[in-house]
Write an enzyme that holds these catalytic residues in place. Structure first.
Site, PDB file in Angstrom:
ATOM      1  N   ARG A  48       0.830  -1.217   0.000  1.00  0.00           N
ATOM      2  CA  ARG A  48       0.000   0.000   0.000  1.00  0.00           C
ATOM      3  C   ARG A  48       0.854   1.251   0.000  1.00  0.00           C
ATOM      4  O   ARG A  48       0.447   2.281  -0.524  1.00  0.00           O
ATOM      5  CB  ARG A  48      -0.838   0.051   1.277  1.00  0.00           C
ATOM      6  CG  ARG A  48      -2.058  -0.808   1.248  1.00  0.00           C
ATOM      7  CD  ARG A  48      -2.794  -0.623   2.591  1.00  0.00           C
ATOM      8  NE  ARG A  48      -3.661  -1.749   2.857  1.00  0.00           N
ATOM      9  CZ  ARG A  48      -4.888  -1.899   2.349  1.00  0.00           C
ATOM     10  NH1 ARG A  48      -5.388  -0.980   1.558  1.00  0.00           N
ATOM     11  NH2 ARG A  48      -5.621  -2.945   2.636  1.00  0.00           N
ATOM     12  N   LYS A 137       6.065 -16.279   9.042  1.00  0.00           N
ATOM     13  CA  LYS A 137       5.385 -16.611  10.286  1.00  0.00           C
ATOM     14  C   LYS A 137       4.751 -15.338  10.867  1.00  0.00           C
ATOM     15  O   LYS A 137       5.212 -14.268  10.515  1.00  0.00           O
ATOM     16  CB  LYS A 137       6.372 -17.231  11.266  1.00  0.00           C
ATOM     17  CG  LYS A 137       7.328 -16.215  11.892  1.00  0.00           C
ATOM     18  CD  LYS A 137       8.004 -16.809  13.084  1.00  0.00           C
ATOM     19  CE  LYS A 137       8.381 -15.838  14.124  1.00  0.00           C
ATOM     20  NZ  LYS A 137       8.947 -14.567  13.820  1.00  0.00           N
ATOM     21  N   HIS A 229      10.440 -20.954  15.811  1.00  0.00           N
ATOM     22  CA  HIS A 229      11.869 -21.269  15.671  1.00  0.00           C
ATOM     23  C   HIS A 229      12.372 -22.349  16.630  1.00  0.00           C
ATOM     24  O   HIS A 229      13.038 -23.294  16.223  1.00  0.00           O
ATOM     25  CB  HIS A 229      12.708 -20.008  15.929  1.00  0.00           C
ATOM     26  CG  HIS A 229      12.338 -18.857  15.056  1.00  0.00           C
ATOM     27  ND1 HIS A 229      12.106 -18.991  13.713  1.00  0.00           N
ATOM     28  CD2 HIS A 229      12.183 -17.530  15.318  1.00  0.00           C
ATOM     29  CE1 HIS A 229      11.823 -17.799  13.191  1.00  0.00           C
ATOM     30  NE2 HIS A 229      11.858 -16.898  14.154  1.00  0.00           N
ATOM     31  N   LYS A 328      13.140 -10.945  25.267  1.00  0.00           N
ATOM     32  CA  LYS A 328      13.728  -9.702  24.740  1.00  0.00           C
ATOM     33  C   LYS A 328      14.212  -8.827  25.890  1.00  0.00           C
ATOM     34  O   LYS A 328      13.760  -8.971  27.024  1.00  0.00           O
ATOM     35  CB  LYS A 328      12.664  -8.940  23.950  1.00  0.00           C
ATOM     36  CG  LYS A 328      12.141  -9.728  22.755  1.00  0.00           C
ATOM     37  CD  LYS A 328      12.223  -8.908  21.508  1.00  0.00           C
ATOM     38  CE  LYS A 328      11.772  -9.677  20.286  1.00  0.00           C
ATOM     39  NZ  LYS A 328      12.845 -10.037  19.378  1.00  0.00           N
TER      40      LYS A 328
HETATM   41  C1  BG6 Z   1      12.372 -13.313  14.290  1.00  0.00           C
HETATM   42  C2  BG6 Z   1      11.560 -12.758  15.415  1.00  0.00           C
HETATM   43  O1  BG6 Z   1      11.650 -14.279  13.596  1.00  0.00           O
HETATM   44  O2  BG6 Z   1      13.571 -13.876  14.822  1.00  0.00           O
HETATM   45  C3  BG6 Z   1      12.355 -11.676  16.135  1.00  0.00           C
HETATM   46  O3  BG6 Z   1      10.349 -12.210  14.920  1.00  0.00           O
HETATM   47  C4  BG6 Z   1      13.670 -12.233  16.617  1.00  0.00           C
HETATM   48  O4  BG6 Z   1      11.618 -11.132  17.222  1.00  0.00           O
HETATM   49  C5  BG6 Z   1      14.413 -12.941  15.476  1.00  0.00           C
HETATM   50  O5  BG6 Z   1      14.450 -11.159  17.090  1.00  0.00           O
HETATM   51  C6  BG6 Z   1      15.619 -13.700  16.004  1.00  0.00           C
HETATM   52  O6  BG6 Z   1      16.377 -14.224  14.943  1.00  0.00           O
HETATM   53  P1  BG6 Z   1      17.763 -13.585  14.567  1.00  0.00           P
HETATM   54  O7  BG6 Z   1      18.237 -14.384  13.406  1.00  0.00           O
HETATM   55  O8  BG6 Z   1      17.526 -12.147  14.226  1.00  0.00           O
HETATM   56  O9  BG6 Z   1      18.627 -13.741  15.776  1.00  0.00           O
END
Ligand code: BG6
Length: 455
Positions: A48, A137, A229, A328
């Site tokens: 958009r 996802k 994950h 986090k």
């Molecule tokens: C993402 C999440 O899929 O994976 C994030 O939405 C997260 O919140 C991230 O920080 C972590 O993966 P990477 O590869 O950035 O360490």
């Protein structure tokens, strides 16, 4: 996958290309792939948000600049296009697909509800042969919606052309779980519940929301990390050896693990914990309380740290807790799979029982550590803990690049199969239900700490 040679031509059509994912992960991943492999990729963006072709091309150049040289993007720029519009509209989608010069890869960088609308609109079109769908996802928002989405997708293209994205499956160290486990006598013979006491999969991040409050507040740590994950990592740690390394065998064995997995004791209240951060400092960086972050509705009670204990109910793993944890704004970056062996009996004459062995894989740094016991350095009739360490070179291909390579090659080995996506909701739904009913208190931790006391 890196050995295949035939040059592939595809059109990567990113729906929702205005978002953070495209800029931060998808285009740099693509750049890392294209700088190492000779694919012919037309890059189309649609969203958009207003943007010109020139701005889109600049974004592609900048993404290449992050991983190699911006000039390496030049040969992809002429065919690159950006189309502003409503991607849920069938006529708009017809225009977008018509703009694809090669086999389309329709990449849904969209929230689940919009993805559902787009899939419904795509039903009104004739998709070109070989069209692939790539879906970010979260895949649905619960088991019911994931099933419904799978049914919708199955009406569009065959399952081999569907790529449910989990970039952890493109991480070199996640795939290294397979090599390490199956190529070494050391590991395979002890890889079971008789020898292993507990497995922990931990992904503690320093980062906060990074402007993603609108998305994260509806996901939370459990859906954002554990349900996707970390469960994929668990599947690789726990699976039986696939007879062949192909999409059927690898994914069937991963799916088998997920089918056998359930919340520890089937008691989500006792087997899970959740918390969210309050104002604090992560390193030098001040963070507000999660509840005060932009885009957050504190009444949703979203967790920013989740821990759930699961059991994989197979002959190999029965009775071994698999603890998944991610959060986090924590004080220490930890991205580890830790396997704790059972203790050996006390050794007469050595002054006590040795500490149990352990194996640690660091998903981000590439370190592999074996925690072993040896004779004491000063007094040989005592025992001392030693660490054997090796660090794997992770290569240059970014996880998103690795996953995209599978899509360009048309090989879904590293993507999540329909049944796996459903199982992952089935596993965690009891926890989400218990949390919604308030059966597990939402604890607090100061940003920059190691989490709530006593975890
Ligand atoms: C993402 C999440 O899929 O994976 C994030 O939405 C997260 O919140 C991230 O920080 C972590 O993966 P990477 O590869 O950035 O360490």
């Amino acid at each position: 996958m890196t050995k295949r040679r035939a040059k592939k031509s595809v059109s990567l059509l990113i729906l929702g290309a205005g978002g953070d994912l495209t800029k931060r992960l998808l285009l740099p991943g693509l750049a890392s792939l294209l700088s190492a492999h000779d694919y012919d990729v037309q890059v189309l963006g649609a969203a958009r948000e207003e943007r010109t072709d020139a701005e889109w091309r600049q974004l592609i150049r900048d993404s290449f600049g992050q991983v190699t040289e911006p000039e390496d993007a030049d040969r992809y720029l002429e065919s690159a296009r950006y189309i502003t519009g409503d991607v849920t509209d069938a006529e708009q989608l017809r225009t977008l697909i018509a703009a694809c010069e090669h086999t389309p890869i329709i990449y849904f960088a969209l929230p689940p509800a919009v993805t559902t609308q787009v899939c419904a609109a795509l039903r009104q079109l004739d998709l070109p042969d070989g069209t692939r769908l790539a879906l970010e996802k979260p895949f649905g928002t619960d088991l019911k919606s994931a099933r419904a989405l799978n049914r919708q997708i199955a009406l569009l293209v065959p399952e081999e052309q569907v790529f449910r994205i989990d970039h952890f499956l493109g991480m070199s160290m996640v795939l290294n779980i397979l090599g390490l486990r199956f190529a070494n006598q050391f590991f395979e013979s002890v890889w079971n519940g008789r020898r292993i006491e507990r497995v922990e999969i931990v992904y503690d991040e320093l980062l906060g929301l990074e402007g993603r409050g609108g998305y994260y507040d509806h996901a939370g740590a459990l859906v954002d990390m554990l349900q996707s994950h970390l469960l994929e990592v668990l599947a690789l740690v726990a699976m039986e050896q696939p007879p062949r390394l192909n999409e059927v065998e690898l994914r069937s064995n991963a799916a088998q693990v997920l089918r056998a997995t359930h919340v520890w004791d089937d008691d989500p209240a006792a087997s899970s914990r959740r918390a969210r951060y309050t104002a604090g400092k992560v390193g030098e960086r001040s963070m507000p309380s999660y509840a005060d972050e932009p885009g957050v509705d504190p009444a949703l009670q979203t967790e920013t740290l989740a821990r759930v204990t699961l059991e994989v109910n197979t002959a190999r793993w029965q009775g071994v807790p698999f603890v998944l944890r991610s959060g986090k704004a924590l004080g220490k970056y930890v991205t580890q799979v830790r396997v704790h062996m059972r203790p050996v009996p006390e050794i007469p004459g050595f002054g006590g029982a040795p500490a149990p062995d352990s194996i640690m894989l660091d998903l981000k740094s590439g370190a592999v550590e074996l925690g072993l016991t040896m004779n004491g350095s000063g007094d040989p009739f005592t025992l001392e803990r030693s660490i054997l360490q090796a660090t794997k070179d992770l290569g240059d291909l970014l996880p998103y690049g690795q996953v995209l390579q599978g899509i360009v090659e048309g090989d879904p080995l590293l993507s999540v199969r329909a049944d796996m996506a459903e199982e992952s909701w089935r596993i965690f739904e009891p926890v989400l239900r218990a949390w919604r009913k308030g059966e597990v208190p939402l604890e607090e931790y100061t940003a920059g700490s190691l989490g709530p006391k006593g975890w």
